[in-house]
Write a protein that holds these residues in place. Structure first.
Motif, PDB file in Angstrom:
ATOM      1  N   LYS A 107       0.837  -1.210   0.000  1.00 16.11           N
ATOM      2  CA  LYS A 107       0.000   0.000   0.000  1.00 16.11           C
ATOM      3  C   LYS A 107       0.868   1.255   0.000  1.00 16.11           C
ATOM      4  O   LYS A 107       0.523   2.256  -0.635  1.00 16.11           O
ATOM      5  CB  LYS A 107      -0.931  -0.022   1.210  1.00 16.11           C
ATOM      6  N   ASP A 110       1.715   1.960  -3.278  1.00 10.35           N
ATOM      7  CA  ASP A 110       0.515   2.191  -4.096  1.00 10.35           C
ATOM      8  C   ASP A 110       0.433   1.196  -5.251  1.00 10.35           C
ATOM      9  O   ASP A 110       0.159   1.573  -6.392  1.00 10.35           O
ATOM     10  CB  ASP A 110       0.489   3.628  -4.626  1.00 10.35           C
ATOM     11  N   GLU A 111       0.640  -0.078  -4.927  1.00 11.40           N
ATOM     12  CA  GLU A 111       0.540  -1.115  -5.943  1.00 11.40           C
ATOM     13  C   GLU A 111       0.082  -2.423  -5.300  1.00 11.40           C
ATOM     14  O   GLU A 111       0.230  -2.620  -4.083  1.00 11.40           O
ATOM     15  CB  GLU A 111       1.890  -1.320  -6.639  1.00 11.40           C
ATOM     16  N   PRO A 338      -4.228  -1.586  -4.229  1.00 13.47           N
ATOM     17  CA  PRO A 338      -2.970  -1.700  -3.480  1.00 13.47           C
ATOM     18  C   PRO A 338      -3.030  -2.757  -2.383  1.00 13.47           C
ATOM     19  O   PRO A 338      -4.088  -3.028  -1.811  1.00 13.47           O
ATOM     20  CB  PRO A 338      -2.797  -0.299  -2.888  1.00 13.47           C
TER      21      PRO A 338
END
Length: 377
Positions: A107, A110-111, A338
């Motif tokens: 997270k 952001d993936e 995410p």
């Protein structure tokens, strides 16, 4: 970013059927699903699934630490408890915390976790596994028809009590999945319910008409000599490992050449799976995760070179959980949210756990409160 606290929840999964194995059947179609949420000072929260009864003791190892150091924090947790032992509930707690740490790590980037771990493909091959020993033949057929509709060409059945019943059911599932594969992959799980002689006799009898890909947990998980004996006495491969709690427990099995398919339990976390997969790869052995709700190990399975197939037990999620993945084409299609892609609606979780109205029961689950009155928990 630093870990600042946690919340512990319990929701439920409604299977719509009874589930169980050779050791017993659950009393109803709902089973509890423990959920652990790690809090951070950055506002991000990580989700881990699985029992975590020892969380108060283990959490101290990661309190105030940066969750992006997930593998190092896994070792900190082990180091904190190793003198008193890390098996059982303690290892499950480490697994739930580790899962939440990896969720936070992805997270923060952001993936989705599968991308953080370096996977090139979001698709994870799987096999159907309905925890189906309690189902009659008609219900079994209906369940695996649903799996066939989603493209599955392999299945694992529970059994071990009645060889002719198990043969009939394996043959029925083989016919159902035959629409997707000329040679459906059939696996059989005895859940450690035999000794070595029983295992060889039972599996040999099945193999007269059924070609088994593997026999799972034919004897006790720690019985390296017994597993090796079964392995040399049947045609099927031997799969085991889901109940082993730590790399050191695999060593005697691997040294005895007693396992063909190395398994790990989802509740033991991401780091345990990655390390077990690496050990298995060093022996040229495949690894296969045993599923738990929301299939969290699928993200890690997508990133290792020796993944074989992931156990898939159901198509729905625990109450209050939304999971960014699809069960299709005989496997798991991971999404782009995410982390693990698990969103928790705590209001729905709370509603799912709302207590039933008090009853006048006087059974064994009724206990006195501190004032001496009786109540039903």
């Amino acid at each position: 970013m630093k870990v600042t606290g946690y919340r512990s929840l319990t929701t439920a999964h409604d299977w719509g059927r009874l589930t169980g194995d050779a050791n017993g059947v659950m009393p109803g179609p709902r089973t509890d699903v423990p959920v652990l949420i790690l809090e951070t000072d950055a506002g991000l929260e990580g989700v881990g699934l699985g029992p975590h009864a020892d969380v108060d003791r283990v959490f101290r190892a990661i309190d105030g630490q940066d969750p992006r150091a997930a593998p190092a924090l896994y070792d900190r947790m082990l180091n904190q408890v190793f003198k008193t032992g890390h098996a059982g509930a303690t290892f499950g707690t480490i697994g739930a915390l580790d899962m939440a740490l990896w969720d936070l790590k992805a997270k923060a980037a952001d993936e989705p976790l599968w991308r953080t771990l370096g996977a090139a493909d979001r698709f994870v091959p799987g096999y159907a596994s309905g925890l189906d020993i309690a189902l009659d033949d008609d219900a079994l057929t209906r369940l695996y028809e649903r799996f066939a509709e989603r493209g599955f060409g392999g299945a694992k059945l529970k059994g071990g009590h009645d060889v002719e019943r198990d043969r009939r059911r394996l043959e029925a599932v083989r016919e159902i999945l035959g629409r997707n594969s000329a040679r459906p992959a059939l696996m059989f799980d005895a859940n450690e319910s035999w000794n070595r002689a029983q295992a060889v006799r039972f599996v040999t009898a099945l193999e007269r008409t059924v070609d088994l890909v593997w026999i799972e947990e034919p004897v006790r998980r720690w019985d390296a000599a017994g597993l090796a004996s079964v392995r040399h006495g049947v045609r099927a491969a031997v799969a085991t490992g889901e109940n082993l709690t730590g790399l050191e427990q695999y060593r005697p099995l691997l040294d005895a050449d007693a396992v063909d398919v190395v398994q790990t339990g989802s509740v033991w976390g991401i780091t345990h799976f990655l390390r077990t997969a690496a050990v298995a790869h060093g022996r040229d052995l495949p690894v296969s995760p045993v599923a738990y709700h929301a299939n969290p190990l699928a993200h890690a399975a997508a990133a290792v070179p020796n993944h074989l197939a992931c156990e898939i037990q159901d198509f729905s999620w625990p109450l209050g959980l939304a999971v960014d993945q699809e069960i299709a084409d005989g496997g798991i299609v991971l999404g782009d949210l995410p982390g693990l892609g698990i969103r928790v609606d705590e209001r729905r979780v709370e509603a799912a756990r709302a207590p039933a109205p008090p009853t006048a029961s006087t059974g064994p689950h009724v206990r006195p409160d501190r004032a001496g009155r009786r109540f039903v928990p």
